[in-house]
Design a protein around this motif. Structure first.
Motif, PDB file in Angstrom:
ATOM      1  N   THR A   1      11.038  15.607   0.604  1.00  0.00           N
ATOM      2  CA  THR A   1       9.785  16.356   0.624  1.00  0.00           C
ATOM      3  C   THR A   1       8.780  15.602   1.495  1.00  0.00           C
ATOM      4  OG1 THR A   1      10.164  17.214  -1.610  1.00  0.00           O
ATOM      5  CG2 THR A   1       7.893  17.239  -0.791  1.00  0.00           C
ATOM      6  N   ASN A   2       8.150  16.309   2.413  1.00  0.00           N
ATOM      7  CA  ASN A   2       7.217  15.662   3.334  1.00  0.00           C
ATOM      8  C   ASN A   2       5.865  15.460   2.648  1.00  0.00           C
ATOM      9  OD1 ASN A   2       5.606  14.823   5.484  1.00  0.00           O
ATOM     10  ND2 ASN A   2       6.693  16.118   6.947  1.00  0.00           N
ATOM     11  N   LEU A   3       5.512  14.196   2.460  1.00  0.00           N
ATOM     12  CA  LEU A   3       4.256  13.839   1.784  1.00  0.00           C
ATOM     13  C   LEU A   3       3.179  13.404   2.778  1.00  0.00           C
ATOM     14  CD1 LEU A   3       5.718  11.835  -1.255  1.00  0.00           C
ATOM     15  CD2 LEU A   3       4.988  14.232  -1.191  1.00  0.00           C
ATOM     16  N   SER A   4       3.263  13.886   4.007  1.00  0.00           N
ATOM     17  CA  SER A   4       2.300  13.484   5.031  1.00  0.00           C
ATOM     18  C   SER A   4       0.864  13.795   4.617  1.00  0.00           C
ATOM     19  CB  SER A   4       2.611  14.182   6.359  1.00  0.00           C
ATOM     20  OG  SER A   4       3.831  13.743   6.891  1.00  0.00           O
ATOM     21  N   ALA A   5       0.653  15.008   4.119  1.00  0.00           N
ATOM     22  CA  ALA A   5      -0.710  15.402   3.752  1.00  0.00           C
ATOM     23  C   ALA A   5      -1.244  14.536   2.615  1.00  0.00           C
ATOM     24  CB  ALA A   5      -0.735  16.876   3.356  1.00  0.00           C
ATOM     25  N   GLN A   6      -0.403  14.266   1.637  1.00  0.00           N
ATOM     26  CA  GLN A   6      -0.831  13.460   0.497  1.00  0.00           C
ATOM     27  C   GLN A   6      -1.162  12.033   0.922  1.00  0.00           C
ATOM     28  OE1 GLN A   6       1.672  15.595   0.690  1.00  0.00           O
ATOM     29  NE2 GLN A   6       2.216  16.497  -1.301  1.00  0.00           N
ATOM     30  N   LEU A   7      -0.313  11.443   1.776  1.00  0.00           N
ATOM     31  CA  LEU A   7      -0.567  10.084   2.239  1.00  0.00           C
ATOM     32  C   LEU A   7      -1.822  10.024   3.104  1.00  0.00           C
ATOM     33  CD1 LEU A   7       3.048   8.845   3.117  1.00  0.00           C
ATOM     34  CD2 LEU A   7       1.646   8.191   1.148  1.00  0.00           C
ATOM     35  N   THR A   8      -2.014  11.049   3.917  1.00  0.00           N
ATOM     36  CA  THR A   8      -3.226  11.088   4.746  1.00  0.00           C
ATOM     37  C   THR A   8      -4.477  11.066   3.871  1.00  0.00           C
ATOM     38  OG1 THR A   8      -2.115  12.294   6.524  1.00  0.00           O
ATOM     39  CG2 THR A   8      -4.519  12.461   6.425  1.00  0.00           C
TER      40      THR A   8
ATOM     41  N   PRO B   1       0.807  -1.221   0.000  1.00  0.00           N
ATOM     42  CA  PRO B   1       0.000   0.000   0.000  1.00  0.00           C
ATOM     43  C   PRO B   1       0.847   1.281   0.000  1.00  0.00           C
ATOM     44  CG  PRO B   1      -0.938  -1.590   1.502  1.00  0.00           C
ATOM     45  CD  PRO B   1       0.381  -2.156   1.064  1.00  0.00           C
ATOM     46  N   LEU B   2       1.961   1.276   0.765  1.00  0.00           N
ATOM     47  CA  LEU B   2       2.828   2.445   0.761  1.00  0.00           C
ATOM     48  C   LEU B   2       3.452   2.680  -0.611  1.00  0.00           C
ATOM     49  CD1 LEU B   2       4.849   2.343   4.133  1.00  0.00           C
ATOM     50  CD2 LEU B   2       3.333   4.167   3.339  1.00  0.00           C
ATOM     51  N   LYS B   3       3.927   1.624  -1.218  1.00  0.00           N
ATOM     52  CA  LYS B   3       4.520   1.717  -2.550  1.00  0.00           C
ATOM     53  C   LYS B   3       3.517   2.287  -3.545  1.00  0.00           C
ATOM     54  CE  LYS B   3       7.454   0.612  -5.962  1.00  0.00           C
ATOM     55  NZ  LYS B   3       8.772   1.259  -6.150  1.00  0.00           N
ATOM     56  N   ALA B   4       2.294   1.791  -3.514  1.00  0.00           N
ATOM     57  CA  ALA B   4       1.277   2.258  -4.450  1.00  0.00           C
ATOM     58  C   ALA B   4       0.959   3.734  -4.233  1.00  0.00           C
ATOM     59  CB  ALA B   4       0.019   1.410  -4.301  1.00  0.00           C
TER      60      ALA B   4
ATOM     61  N   VAL C   1       3.776   9.328  10.052  1.00  0.00           N
ATOM     62  CA  VAL C   1       4.869   8.372  10.214  1.00  0.00           C
ATOM     63  C   VAL C   1       5.664   8.190   8.927  1.00  0.00           C
ATOM     64  CG1 VAL C   1       5.418   5.946  10.656  1.00  0.00           C
ATOM     65  CG2 VAL C   1       3.775   7.144  12.116  1.00  0.00           C
ATOM     66  N   PHE C   2       4.968   8.116   7.786  1.00  0.00           N
ATOM     67  CA  PHE C   2       5.633   7.729   6.541  1.00  0.00           C
ATOM     68  C   PHE C   2       5.824   8.877   5.547  1.00  0.00           C
ATOM     69  CE2 PHE C   2       3.583   3.811   8.124  1.00  0.00           C
ATOM     70  CZ  PHE C   2       4.724   3.037   8.274  1.00  0.00           C
ATOM     71  N   GLY C   3       5.533  10.113   5.962  1.00  0.00           N
ATOM     72  CA  GLY C   3       5.660  11.241   5.048  1.00  0.00           C
ATOM     73  C   GLY C   3       7.066  11.466   4.535  1.00  0.00           C
ATOM     74  N   GLN C   4       8.069  11.124   5.336  1.00  0.00           N
ATOM     75  CA  GLN C   4       9.468  11.248   4.903  1.00  0.00           C
ATOM     76  C   GLN C   4      10.204   9.918   5.051  1.00  0.00           C
ATOM     77  OE1 GLN C   4      10.322  14.753   7.521  1.00  0.00           O
ATOM     78  NE2 GLN C   4      11.072  15.715   5.633  1.00  0.00           N
ATOM     79  N   ALA C   5       9.463   8.822   4.952  1.00  0.00           N
ATOM     80  CA  ALA C   5      10.069   7.494   5.105  1.00  0.00           C
ATOM     81  C   ALA C   5      10.601   6.977   3.769  1.00  0.00           C
ATOM     82  CB  ALA C   5       9.049   6.511   5.659  1.00  0.00           C
ATOM     83  N   ARG C   6      11.648   6.194   3.872  1.00  0.00           N
ATOM     84  CA  ARG C   6      12.189   5.477   2.720  1.00  0.00           C
ATOM     85  C   ARG C   6      13.003   4.309   3.237  1.00  0.00           C
ATOM     86  NH1 ARG C   6      17.700   6.379   2.147  1.00  0.00           N
ATOM     87  NH2 ARG C   6      18.519   8.374   2.894  1.00  0.00           N
ATOM     88  N   GLN C   7      13.413   3.455   2.340  1.00  0.00           N
ATOM     89  CA  GLN C   7      14.319   2.374   2.704  1.00  0.00           C
ATOM     90  C   GLN C   7      15.756   2.852   2.578  1.00  0.00           C
ATOM     91  OE1 GLN C   7      12.337  -0.245  -0.084  1.00  0.00           O
ATOM     92  NE2 GLN C   7      12.012  -1.774   1.529  1.00  0.00           N
ATOM     93  N   ALA C   8      16.596   2.390   3.476  1.00  0.00           N
ATOM     94  CA  ALA C   8      17.999   2.806   3.491  1.00  0.00           C
ATOM     95  C   ALA C   8      18.729   2.303   2.259  1.00  0.00           C
ATOM     96  CB  ALA C   8      18.677   2.289   4.753  1.00  0.00           C
TER      97      ALA C   8
END
Length: 517
Positions: A328-335, A295-298, A353-360
């Motif tokens: 770029t913080n995508l918190s609003a878009q993900l919400t 879901p996060l990827k999509a 939580v995931f607005g600025q998350a990524r894999q290392a």
């Protein structure tokens, strides 16, 4: 799940012998010539620096570590050619840190030892009281925690208890106390802390490049190169004003220390995720991909940020999930994207939580203490959202992003390198202008990380625990590492001043301190 992610096992403390020494002095050689100081005068040697000069090791300052500090090793060599007494402000015991009222002060903890599984602290408290004062002058003026400008800051003794316990008086500067001893020879290795605290904090701090007001700096900030150059110039000009000779050293990239190179960015295999069971791990990966990563990827792909997250693999090691504050913080878009399926409140939580998350990636450096955080449950104080997240978002690095303090990202590494390069330009220029001996510790560190340095039948590398060069804190040298540093200083001194000191045999120095000393 990964909370007990294992430390490296200490399989052996022996090292592979090699036939050729890597330009390291052989103390057993004899050319039939009497030892000489050359043009140097070692009768009054004073060492200035930070924790490396002090002999800090295994996360603490204690007597045995101090006795093996590179200035102390140097002083023993200097004594063979006219060097005088060399005094050190010794701690009270081999426990380490400071106590107050009979209790160990938490921010000054006891030293670490290896218990066969990992590093653990020795029992305290120490008998070294933070309020105790020493009298007299001390040749070893290595101050743990000191940055370049601290050595010329009046009243620094009131800010740093390591200097405060022997400063004369409390309003003095480190440089003033050194000059009061009229040194004929000095060593100066300073500047590591000007970037190190920024690095070890995971980049929690400010890059102060462009701000020359050092009084406004926070403890984890990067020092402005002009501030560094001014402080360094003041130190060298003061130390050489009466004709004293000396040896100085430049700075390696601190991000090459074991503190930053030990924990992999991608430790999440099926076996690890399954706590030893590949089958359980495979099932865990399927569930994570279905419920979280997919879901996060999509959603991120819809916002042209799909490269932040990929599905977990069952066949290769997977990277950790981290927060990258430079994104770029995508918190609003993900919400907004998750609200229809999760509801407004839960969707807002996922967005935060995931607005600025990524894999290392391989350019991210996971700091050493994070090893025990992987898979652990975030708390209200370290989650970044103000409360402990519920299941399933309760596993750091797997279902909840590791925070800023856990990882040094590539942009932060770049800031450290730029500052270090600027410092090193100043160090070399000032050393050359004064005709001082110069030690290129950046080259030494590069060799330790690329196969190691061989001397006296031992190969020393920068590998954590087993490499022999570094102590259990991942930053400071081991006894053998300090001996290696001393030999490199001696090589530079011999080359510059025509002395013929032989250095020390690395085999006489242990690589780890035991539990009992």
């Amino acid at each position: 799940m990964i909370k007990n992610f294992k430390w490296l096992l200490l399989v052996s403390l022996s090292f592979v012998a090699c036939n050729n020494d890597d330009a390291v002095i052989n103390p057993d050689s004899s050319d039939g010539m009497a030892l000489t100081a050359g043009s140097a005068n070692f009768s009054k040697y004073v060492a200035l620096g930070d924790s490396f000069a002090a002999g800090y090791s295994d996360g603490a300052l204690f007597i045995k570590g101090q006795e093996g500090a590179y200035p102390n090793v140097l002083s023993q060599q200097f004594a063979l050619v006219g060097g005088g007494a060399f005094t050190t402000p010794l701690m009270s015991d081999n426990i380490g840190g400071f106590s107050m009222g009979g209790f160990q002060i938490p921010q000054f903890g006891t030293r670490l030892y290896f218990n066969g599984v990992g590093p653990v602290p020795v029992a305290g408290p120490t008998t070294t009281s933070i309020t105790a004062k020493l009298t007299g002058q001390f040749n070893n003026m290595g101050i743990p925690g000191a940055k370049s400008f601290h050595l010329v800051t009046p009243g620094y003794a009131t800010l740093n208890p390591y200097f405060g316990r022997f400063a004369t008086p409390s309003g003095t500067t480190v440089l003033a106390d050194a000059l009061a001893q009229a040194p004929t020879f000095f060593s100066l290795w300073i500047g590591g802390n000007d970037v190190l605290t920024y690095a070890t904090s995971g980049g929690i701090g400010v890059n102060q490049t462009g701000n020359i007001n050092a009084a406004s700096y926070g403890s984890n900030d990067i020092t402005d190169p002009n501030v560094f150059a001014g402080a360094y110039s003041a130190l060298v000009n003061g130390l050489t004003v009466n004709g004293a000779k000396g040896v100085v050293a430049n700075l390696p990239y601190v991000n090459t220390l074991p503190y930053f190179t030990t924990v992999p960015f991608n430790p999440l295999t099926s076996k690890v995720l399954g706590t030893g069971s590949t089958a359980v791990g495979d099932a865990t990966i399927d569930a994570l991909n279905t419920q979280l990563y997919g879901p996060l990827k999509a959603a991120l792909t819809a916002f042209q940020a799909g490269d932040r997250i990929n599905l977990l693999s069952k066949t290769v090691a997977n990277p950790l999930l981290i927060k990258d504050e430079s994104l770029t913080n995508l918190s609003a878009q993900l919400t907004a994207a998750f609200t229809p399926s999760l509801g407004a409140q839960t969707a807002a939580f996922y967005g935060a939580v995931f607005g600025q998350a990524r894999q290392a990636t391989a350019t991210d450096l996971v700091v050493l203490p994070t090893q025990t955080a992987i898979g652990a449950a975030p708390t209200a104080s370290d989650s970044g959202v103000g409360f402990a997240p519920p299941s399933p978002l309760n596993k750091f690095g797997i279902t909840f992003p590791l925070q800023d303090k856990h990882v040094l990202i590539a942009t932060e590494v770049a800031e450290i390198k730029v500052a270090t390069d600027a410092y090193n330009v100043s160090i070399k220029a000032i050393a050359d202008s004064k005709g001082l001996a110069f030690v290129d510790t950046k080259v030494v560190m590069d060799k330790l990380g690329k196969g190691g340095i061989t001397a006296n039948g031992y190969t020393v590398t920068s590998a954590y625990v087993t490499g022999g060069a570094f102590s259990l804190d991942g930053v400071h040298p081991s006894p053998r590492g300090y001996a290696l540093i001393a030999n490199k200083f001696i090589e530079a001194i011999n080359m510059t001043y025509g002395s013929n000191l032989k250095g020390v045999d690395l085999s006489n120095y242990r690589i780890l301190f035991p539990k009992s000393l």
